[in-house]
Scaffold this active site. Structure first.
Site, PDB file in Angstrom:
ATOM      1  N   THR A 360      42.475  38.419  48.642  1.00  0.00           N
ATOM      2  CA  THR A 360      43.718  38.001  48.831  1.00  0.00           C
ATOM      3  C   THR A 360      44.345  37.953  47.415  1.00  0.00           C
ATOM      4  O   THR A 360      45.349  37.614  47.295  1.00  0.00           O
ATOM      5  CB  THR A 360      43.635  36.635  49.232  1.00  0.00           C
ATOM      6  OG1 THR A 360      42.519  35.767  48.933  1.00  0.00           O
ATOM      7  CG2 THR A 360      43.546  36.650  50.804  1.00  0.00           C
ATOM      8  N   GLU A 361      43.539  37.856  46.171  1.00  0.00           N
ATOM      9  CA  GLU A 361      44.372  38.236  44.974  1.00  0.00           C
ATOM     10  C   GLU A 361      43.414  38.961  44.246  1.00  0.00           C
ATOM     11  O   GLU A 361      42.059  38.539  44.087  1.00  0.00           O
ATOM     12  CB  GLU A 361      44.438  36.689  44.124  1.00  0.00           C
ATOM     13  CG  GLU A 361      45.674  36.016  44.883  1.00  0.00           C
ATOM     14  CD  GLU A 361      45.957  34.701  43.991  1.00  0.00           C
ATOM     15  OE1 GLU A 361      45.544  34.559  42.660  1.00  0.00           O
ATOM     16  OE2 GLU A 361      46.392  33.854  44.567  1.00  0.00           O
ATOM     17  N   ASN A 362      44.037  39.855  43.490  1.00  0.00           N
ATOM     18  CA  ASN A 362      43.309  40.577  42.541  1.00  0.00           C
ATOM     19  C   ASN A 362      44.450  41.556  41.524  1.00  0.00           C
ATOM     20  O   ASN A 362      45.274  42.120  42.085  1.00  0.00           O
ATOM     21  CB  ASN A 362      42.285  41.574  43.038  1.00  0.00           C
ATOM     22  CG  ASN A 362      41.417  42.596  41.922  1.00  0.00           C
ATOM     23  OD1 ASN A 362      41.275  43.875  41.974  1.00  0.00           O
ATOM     24  ND2 ASN A 362      40.714  41.723  40.980  1.00  0.00           N
TER      25      ASN A 362
END
Length: 455
Positions: A360-362
């Site tokens: 969901t975040e990178n």
């Protein structure tokens, strides 16, 4: 490495070529919306914290940010033009309820319009209820140290899932409870700025309880959507040669990963956390709490950015010792894609009931500048290529990963680092609010267009 900086072309067989594998971008309300006093929005703990001298780099605040509250329609058009499958956003709790817990119609209407436009554009919606912006009036009565806050959160989850039912594909209760608890209550680096390990442990327990109470409410009110939580994970390794150093690396991951995943998936806190690492910091846990926290999940969101090198501190704990000679981002974080694969495979092997995962975040921060109308962000392009290869490898090894969201769509307010650190694939000139696609955004756009044409 040089080739990775100029192209975005996953190899044949990559999970990215699968049409059902979601590729998206992400933002968070306080980081992009601005308009902190518009249409009945109440102050949040980040309004208070960022207005306190010395808390945020250069004295920056989220008062204007990317002015997304007013520019949301053009921002949706922009992200739709990138051909992304999904958009992850958060709701600002202070924007949708007053201090008495009554709905704020204007704030709710903003999110309804935003989500409807995304649906009209064919973009799937992933909504996080809590991305760190607790209403200040709740902090004034104890915040996440006050058990009453979990019931206020349940009321908030109930309201939003009734008001937005049918417009949300993925509901996430919390974003990164580790950061809310440890950085907000344990070290004071984030709002509300407390620095006490016991407080961090109690805040974590209440955050996870709030999550657990919200999940059945979301299921009842919006049954067609998927329900989950987003956690940040950290890879801890050591360059030390002793068993004590290896133990230190285990303790790092224990407090960073197991502290959250064990209660969610096993219904208990890891015993070593409060026997070896923090013996005086155990939270007050009531009968039935852990069963609430362990509510079944449809997915878990994984946020990953870097590796941390540690060694034994001589007292049975660990101390962070950054490695020399490694690639780092503008944040000073080491670029270590293998850490993402290692963690995903480790979770898959450790938790038999692990639900499907989404990254969901990178992403990464760099000192991006517009030169002759263009932003050439080669390090970011290589970063994305290498981390997506790490996801590919994890999938090959059996991990059920179903999507990947780039952090972030826009350069934005980066919490205690203000506006200096740029994570976006779209450059924002904060003085003019002009958006400029970086080269990374153009390459992602072109790849996703090619993928669609082959479907």
């Amino acid at each position: 490495m040089e080739a990775l900086q100029h192209s975005f072309s996953p190899p044949a067989g990559s999970v990215l070529w699968r049409r059902q594998f979601l590729v998206g971008v992400a933002t968070a309300a306080y980081q992009v919306e601005g308009a902190v006093s518009a249409d009945g929005r109440l102050p949040s703990i980040w309004d208070t914290f960022s207005a306190t001298p010395g808390k945020v780099l250069h004295g920056d605040t989220g008062a204007q940010a990317c002015d997304h509250y007013h520019r949301w329609a053009e921002d949706v058009d922009l992200l739709a033009a990138l051909n992304v499958d999904a958009y992850r956003l958060s709701i600002a709790w202070p924007r949708v309820m007053d201090a008495a817990g009554r709905p704020n119609a204007a704030g709710i209407a903003f999110y309804r319009k935003l989500l409807q436009r995304l649906k009209d554009k064919g973009v799937r919606t992933s909504v996080t209820l809590y991305h760190w912006d607790l209403p200040q009036h709740l902090e004034d009565t104890g915040g996440w140290l006050n058990r009453d806050t979990i019931y206020h959160f349940a009321d908030y989850a109930d309201l939003m899932s009734r008001e937005l039912a049918g417009l949300v594909d993925f509901w996430s209760t919390l974003n990164e409870p580790w950061c809310s608890a440890m950085l907000g209550y344990g070290t004071g680096h984030h709002a509300p700025g407390h620095a006490d390990l016991g407080a961090a442990n109690q805040a974590m327990h209440h955050l996870l309880l709030a999550h657990g109470l919200a999940i059945p409410i979301l299921r009842r009110n919006d049954p067609a959507s998927a329900k989950g939580i987003v956690i940040n994970v950290g890879r801890g390794t050591t360059d030390g040669a002793t068993p004590a150093d290896q133990h230190a690396a285990e303790l790092f991951e224990l407090q960073h990963n197991d502290w959250v995943l064990d209660p969610l998936l096993r219904g208990r806190y890891p015993a070593r956390l409060h026997t070896e690492l923090w013996p005086q910091a155990a939270p007050n846990v009531r009968d039935g709490d852990m069963a609430i926290i362990a509510a079944p999940l449809d997915f878990i969101g994984i946020n990953y950015y870097f590796r941390t090198n540690v060694r034994d501190d001589g007292e049975g704990g660990y101390v962070e010792l950054p490695l020399a000679g490694v690639e780092r981002t503008q944040m000073g974080w080491e670029v270590h894609p293998d850490g993402l694969c290692d963690l995903l495979v480790g979770f898959h092997r450790r938790y038999e009931n692990l639900p499907p995962l989404y990254i969901t975040e990178n992403g990464m921060a760099s000192d991006d500048k517009v030169v002759d109308g263009a932003v050439i962000d080669g390090q970011r392009i290589a970063f994305l290529n290498r981390h997506l290869a790490a996801v590919d490898e994890a999938v090959r090894l059996g991990v059920d990963v179903r999507g990947y969201y780039i952090w972030s769509l826009l350069d934005n307010f980066e919490w205690a680092f203000g506006y200096e650190r740029r994570f976006g694939i779209v450059h924002v000139d904060y003085a003019t609010q002009r958006r400029t696609l970086k080269r990374s955004a153009e390459l992602v756009r072109d790849f996703l267009a090619k993928r669609r044409s082959m479907a």
